[in-house]
Scaffold this active site. Structure first.
Site, PDB file in Angstrom:
ATOM      1  N   ASP A  91      39.325  -4.252  28.755  1.00  0.00           N
ATOM      2  CA  ASP A  91      40.319  -3.376  28.150  1.00  0.00           C
ATOM      3  C   ASP A  91      41.626  -3.572  28.930  1.00  0.00           C
ATOM      4  OD1 ASP A  91      41.535  -1.228  26.770  1.00  0.00           O
ATOM      5  OD2 ASP A  91      40.797   0.225  28.240  1.00  0.00           O
ATOM      6  N   ASP A  97      37.490   1.965  29.839  1.00  0.00           N
ATOM      7  CA  ASP A  97      37.460   3.302  30.430  1.00  0.00           C
ATOM      8  C   ASP A  97      37.073   4.384  29.427  1.00  0.00           C
ATOM      9  OD1 ASP A  97      39.851   3.002  29.039  1.00  0.00           O
ATOM     10  OD2 ASP A  97      41.005   4.252  30.423  1.00  0.00           O
TER      11      ASP A  97
END
Length: 203
Positions: free
Chosen positions: A11, A174
């Site tokens: 990410d 996350d």
């Protein structure tokens, strides 16, 4: 790390780039635009969501904000407010990812928009001494793909276009929801609760 892993998908926000979403909210408020309801932890709403799926261009976004504010706010002021969210990219993170390319294929999959991406590549990467392309075999961005995480279609598209096997792929994010979707497709996941938690994978 599982010995089967050959590919790592990272990410961007909260993993590579540090974020301060409240700074962006306050900057928009200073312009007279209420953004608090649209800027969330992992998925944006309203016009901000349209930016992330590429359904609204930066020019259209600026026009929308001006109409809401009812004043002649310049594009540069709007860009500056939105980019307040992006704090910085530590050189150590990028160098670590670059070093991983010795043993793994590395990818990025990010929910982002054209304004943030341009600013990150132009301004934030300058302090690392690297280019994004130095660190990733391929970069997948939501505003170019017209899809956002946690939609399983974006994961399927990445796997297909990069030719990756789920069981040989690790996804680092996350967001627990994004991780759950990836895991449901057979992708191995690491839910990184702090920006450098994923460094523990290398120990």
């Amino acid at each position: 790390m599982d010995k089967r892993i050959k590919n790592i998908i990272f990410d961007f926000g909260g993993i590579i780039v540090d974020l301060d979403k409240q700074a962006a909210v306050h900057a928009f408020e200073a312009l007279g635009f209420e953004a608090r309801a649209y800027i969330n932890d992992y998925v944006q709403d309203g016009v901000f969501a349209l930016m992330e799926t590429g359904e609204m261009s930066p020019d259209e976004f600026c026009t929308y904000v001006r109409k809401k504010v009812g004043a002649d706010v310049k594009d540069e002021e709007i860009f500056r407010a939105w980019n307040k969210m992006l704090v910085g990219i530590p050189a150590r993170r990028m160098q670590t990812i670059r070093n991983l390319r010795t043993d793994y294929r590395t990818y990025m999959l990010s929910n982002t928009n054209a304004m943030h991406w341009a600013y990150s590549c132009r301004e934030l990467m300058s302090s690392t001494g690297l280019e994004m392309e130095d660190c990733f075999d391929r970069i997948f961005l939501s505003f170019q793909m017209h899809l956002t995480k946690p939609d399983e279609r974006i994961f399927r598209k990445v796997l297909a276009e990069a030719g990756l096997k789920p069981e040989e792929t690790l996804f680092v994010d996350d967001s627990s929801e994004n991780c759950r979707t990836a895991e449901s497709l057979g992708i191995q996941v690491f839910h990184s609760r702090q920006p450098e938690d994923w460094f523990s994978l290398l120990e």
